[in-house]
Design a protein around this motif. Structure first.
Motif: not given
Length: 143
Positions: A22, A24-25, A68-69, A60, A65-66, A27-28
């Motif tokens: 994802s 999000a992963q 990120l999924e 973004l 923010p959605s 970005v982390e």
């Protein structure tokens, strides 16, 4: 100076991620490693894409923010410009400038072997110019 000289000094380690991850992963991982881009790889070390901070910011801004999924494949650049170990710094600067890239994967026989950033290239170019200037000063002093 060649790309292989830059890699010999900085190393061949490249942070990679699976295309099914994802955003999000991704970005982390970017935050954890304190890097500006991550190479997306497929089986056998083949380059499948690249995801940069700029890609994330654009998405973004467009989706909120959605985003990120979503899978990172929805934001990555899939047609990746690459360089090779035998490319010169000047050739790489031209590629980066023309495409407005700050990171360029290095490929050998279709596989990822490293990555160079604009910072790596500028650092080496400055070292070259300083060395050339010193050689000129030495020549003038001995002539």
């Amino acid at each position: 100076m060649l790309v292989k000289n830059i890699l010999a000094e900085k190393g061949n380690d490249v942070v990679t991620i699976d295309p099914e991850s994802s955003l999000a992963q991704a970005v982390e991982l970017l935050a954890e490693k304190r890097i500006g881009a991550i190479v997306v790889t497929r089986g056998g070390g083949r380059i499948g894409g690249i995801l940069s901070e700029r890609d994330i910011v654009r998405m973004l801004s467009a989706e909120g923010p959605s985003m990120l999924e979503k899978p990172l494949s929805s934001a990555m650049t899939s047609k990746v410009k690459v360089c090779h170990e035998e490319n010169t710094i000047n050739e790489v600067m031209e590629i980066m400038t023309a495409g407005r890239f700050r990171h360029l994967p290095v490929e050998r026989d279709g596989k990822l072997v490293g990555i160079i950033s604009i910072g790596d290239v500028v650092k080496k170019r400055i070292e070259e110019v300083e060395h050339e200037a010193q050689e000129i000063r030495n020549y003038i002093a001995t002539a």
